[in-house]
Design an enzyme around this catalytic site. Sequence first.
Site, PDB file in Angstrom:
ATOM      1  CD  GLN A 276      51.245  39.189  37.507  1.00 21.69           C
ATOM      2  OE1 GLN A 276      50.599  39.852  38.308  1.00 21.69           O
ATOM      3  NE2 GLN A 276      50.719  38.202  36.828  1.00 21.69           N
TER       4      GLN A 276
ATOM      5  CB  SER B 167      47.365  37.321  29.830  1.00 22.03           C
ATOM      6  OG  SER B 167      46.267  37.954  30.433  1.00 22.03           O
TER       7      SER B 167
ATOM      8  CE  LYS C 118      50.143  35.693  39.979  1.00 21.30           C
ATOM      9  NZ  LYS C 118      48.895  36.526  39.981  1.00 21.30           N
TER      10      LYS C 118
ATOM     11  CE  LYS D  20      48.303  43.287  39.420  1.00 24.79           C
ATOM     12  NZ  LYS D  20      47.928  41.873  39.208  1.00 24.79           N
TER      13      LYS D  20
ATOM     14  CG  ASP E 198      44.490  42.835  39.966  1.00 26.62           C
ATOM     15  OD1 ASP E 198      45.015  41.721  39.933  1.00 26.62           O
ATOM     16  OD2 ASP E 198      44.196  43.396  41.053  1.00 26.62           O
TER      17      ASP E 198
HETATM   18  P1  NDP Z   1      37.053  42.140  40.631  1.00 29.21           P
HETATM   19  O1  NDP Z   1      37.181  43.598  40.710  1.00 29.21           O
HETATM   20  O2  NDP Z   1      36.363  41.514  39.478  1.00 29.21           O
HETATM   21  O3  NDP Z   1      36.353  41.573  41.951  1.00 29.21           O
HETATM   22  C1  NDP Z   1      36.921  41.775  43.211  1.00 29.21           C
HETATM   23  C2  NDP Z   1      36.014  41.172  44.250  1.00 29.21           C
HETATM   24  O4  NDP Z   1      36.686  41.209  45.509  1.00 29.21           O
HETATM   25  C3  NDP Z   1      34.729  41.961  44.422  1.00 29.21           C
HETATM   26  O5  NDP Z   1      33.708  41.101  44.867  1.00 29.21           O
HETATM   27  C4  NDP Z   1      35.117  42.957  45.504  1.00 29.21           C
HETATM   28  O6  NDP Z   1      34.009  43.469  46.233  1.00 29.21           O
HETATM   29  C5  NDP Z   1      36.011  42.118  46.390  1.00 29.21           C
HETATM   30  N1  NDP Z   1      36.985  43.007  47.049  1.00 29.21           N
HETATM   31  C6  NDP Z   1      37.873  43.825  46.446  1.00 29.21           C
HETATM   32  N2  NDP Z   1      38.586  44.519  47.351  1.00 29.21           N
HETATM   33  C7  NDP Z   1      38.127  44.119  48.536  1.00 29.21           C
HETATM   34  C8  NDP Z   1      38.458  44.473  49.857  1.00 29.21           C
HETATM   35  N3  NDP Z   1      39.417  45.387  50.125  1.00 29.21           N
HETATM   36  N4  NDP Z   1      37.793  43.855  50.866  1.00 29.21           N
HETATM   37  C9  NDP Z   1      36.828  42.936  50.583  1.00 29.21           C
HETATM   38  N5  NDP Z   1      36.477  42.568  49.353  1.00 29.21           N
HETATM   39  C10 NDP Z   1      37.110  43.156  48.342  1.00 29.21           C
HETATM   40  O7  NDP Z   1      38.553  41.570  40.748  1.00 29.21           O
HETATM   41  P2  NDP Z   1      39.103  40.126  40.387  1.00 29.21           P
HETATM   42  O8  NDP Z   1      38.093  39.085  40.645  1.00 29.21           O
HETATM   43  O9  NDP Z   1      39.745  40.218  39.065  1.00 29.21           O
HETATM   44  O10 NDP Z   1      40.291  39.998  41.455  1.00 29.21           O
HETATM   45  C11 NDP Z   1      40.138  39.347  42.712  1.00 29.21           C
HETATM   46  C12 NDP Z   1      41.504  38.916  43.224  1.00 29.21           C
HETATM   47  O11 NDP Z   1      42.085  38.007  42.286  1.00 29.21           O
HETATM   48  C13 NDP Z   1      42.532  40.031  43.391  1.00 29.21           C
HETATM   49  O12 NDP Z   1      43.372  39.720  44.478  1.00 29.21           O
HETATM   50  C14 NDP Z   1      43.335  39.957  42.109  1.00 29.21           C
HETATM   51  O13 NDP Z   1      44.629  40.498  42.270  1.00 29.21           O
HETATM   52  C15 NDP Z   1      43.382  38.462  41.903  1.00 29.21           C
HETATM   53  N6  NDP Z   1      43.681  37.988  40.557  1.00 29.21           N
HETATM   54  C16 NDP Z   1      42.949  38.401  39.474  1.00 29.21           C
HETATM   55  C17 NDP Z   1      43.237  37.922  38.222  1.00 29.21           C
HETATM   56  C18 NDP Z   1      42.449  38.313  37.024  1.00 29.21           C
HETATM   57  O14 NDP Z   1      42.752  37.815  35.936  1.00 29.21           O
HETATM   58  N7  NDP Z   1      41.431  39.144  37.131  1.00 29.21           N
HETATM   59  C19 NDP Z   1      44.341  36.968  37.996  1.00 29.21           C
HETATM   60  C20 NDP Z   1      44.995  36.532  39.215  1.00 29.21           C
HETATM   61  C21 NDP Z   1      44.661  37.047  40.425  1.00 29.21           C
HETATM   62  P3  NDP Z   1      33.455  44.940  45.889  1.00 29.21           P
HETATM   63  O15 NDP Z   1      32.727  44.788  44.595  1.00 29.21           O
HETATM   64  O16 NDP Z   1      32.583  45.264  47.037  1.00 29.21           O
HETATM   65  O17 NDP Z   1      34.641  45.836  45.800  1.00 29.21           O
HETATM   66  O1  2IT Z   2      47.322  38.907  39.197  1.00 27.92           O
HETATM   67  C1  2IT Z   2      47.287  38.538  38.011  1.00 27.92           C
HETATM   68  O2  2IT Z   2      47.952  37.576  37.620  1.00 27.92           O
HETATM   69  C2  2IT Z   2      46.419  39.264  37.075  1.00 27.92           C
HETATM   70  N1  2IT Z   2      45.721  40.183  37.502  1.00 27.92           N
HETATM   71  C3  2IT Z   2      46.410  38.904  35.627  1.00 27.92           C
HETATM   72  C4  2IT Z   2      47.550  39.553  34.902  1.00 27.92           C
HETATM   73  C5  2IT Z   2      47.541  39.394  33.406  1.00 27.92           C
HETATM   74  O3  2IT Z   2      48.449  39.992  32.812  1.00 27.92           O
HETATM   75  O4  2IT Z   2      46.699  38.702  32.836  1.00 27.92           O
END
Ligand code: NDP
Ligand code: 2IT
Length: 442
Positions: free
Chosen positions: A108, A374, A111, A123, A163
């Site tokens: 982070q 954010s 990034k 985090k 997250d």
């Molecule tokens: P969500 O909780 O909304 O969704 C996560 C998705 O990934 C779900 O479909 C989940 O399935 C699947 N998943 C989670 N853990 C696992 C695992 N161990 N194995 C397989 N599938 C898995 O999270 P986000 O969409 O917010 O986050 C997804 C990724 O993006 C993460 O790596 C996060 O760090 C990254 N990210 C998120 C940001 C944000 O703003 N939200 C910003 C930048 C990066 P299930 O429902 O079955 O658990």
């Molecule tokens: O991995 C990421 O950059 C996030 N989950 C978003 C962090 C934020 O502060 O919006």
Amino acid sequence: MVKAILAQVKKRNPGEPEFHQAVEEVLESIAPVLDKYPEYKATKIAERIVEPERQIIFRVPWMDDKGQIHVQRGMRIEFNSAIGPYKGGLRFHPSVYPGIIKFLGFEQIFKNALTGLAMGGGKGGSDFDPKGKSDNEVMRFCQSFMGELARHIGPNTDVPAGDIGVGGREIGFMYGMYRKIRNEFTGVLTGKGLDWGGSLVRTEATGYGLVYFLLEMLKDAGKNIKGATVVSSGSGNVSIYAMQKCQQLGAKVIACSDSNGYIVDMNGINVKTVQQLKEVERKRIKEYIKHHPDAKYHEGCNGIWNVKCDIALPNATQNEIDEKSAQKLVDNGCYAVAEGANMPSTPEAVKIFLKNKVSFGPAKAANAGGVATSGLEMAQNSQRLSWTFEETDKHLEKIMKNIYASAKKASEEYGKPGNLVVGANIAGFEKVARAMYAQGLI
Ligand code: NDP
Ligand code: 2IT
């Protein structure tokens, strides 16, 4: 020299392979920067940047609907505040332990620097699993979690967000508790509801930003998103809005997944159905085939990388693409990979993509749109104003283009043209290193 720093990181943080992996990649990339600037070596910038400024670990007790008591572990790792308040999400998932939060907090830093906004890196999270819990259980957990976290954060100190496992519902419960404890209404969390300080586009931002970044990659590769087939793993916040933006631009998204399995819909994934199932009903992706009988469901999430596609968007979790999956994607003709999740490709997978000239957008750069928006939410909170969707989206698009340009430029300056892994690491590091150097031995 970077070898010695890595050895020390491993010794100090034993049993945390994800953190070691993230540090190793950055140290390898920045070695030439340290050679170019002896003052960074002399002032031990690299040795300092791999050590969190502060690590907070705390007990989170909560009661379920049956009156049973559970004890979870909560944590917040405040990694680096040289260029702004600590900023980064909270992850609620049973796999959370310090090694995961450290890898995320470390990435982070770079990034957030790439976004061009004033945000440091941090985090947090917990091993709490929101899956299958009632809204009341989630609320009680969030309140207990914030009961402790509140004393460590603040709008000018540390600003958490969502997250994995933390979305609008969880941010709402945590915000309410913070407001009660501190008796103040401030922008201490991002991803808030639109009626109480949230920003338009924040929900869509990571997915949309990912696609804006992808468009830059495709432009340089002489490819077009229109008509391309896309596979997007996960079906959470990032995946849903990446799929939506791809479709708006004329791509055909044919597969997505959750941790149990994946669906393939050759008619094109119906994103509205996925939203309804995952955001509203909180069901499994398997249910999709009930609504779209032509689609196929396959048990097991890793098989998704066997689906032939032009563009792969790993949007679920760390290390979801291993060497074998990467080779399969290449063999099937995939020409672009943009990482929406954090560190979704193993180091071996990254090597395969780079060796085979696949356009590769590393997470730190490609998924920075979420945290960038954010940052825009923080700016609006400070102004006590709300920007329109169009205005915010334009900002996001511009930020993603700038990130692409700075990663590309750094890759060229350091003799690795087109290697955006090295480019993003260097561009992010240089900004933070300059700030740390200027601010003395802290
Ligand atoms: P969500 O909780 O909304 O969704 C996560 C998705 O990934 C779900 O479909 C989940 O399935 C699947 N998943 C989670 N853990 C696992 C695992 N161990 N194995 C397989 N599938 C898995 O999270 P986000 O969409 O917010 O986050 C997804 C990724 O993006 C993460 O790596 C996060 O760090 C990254 N990210 C998120 C940001 C944000 O703003 N939200 C910003 C930048 C990066 P299930 O429902 O079955 O658990
Ligand atoms: O991995 C990421 O950059 C996030 N989950 C978003 C962090 C934020 O502060 O919006």
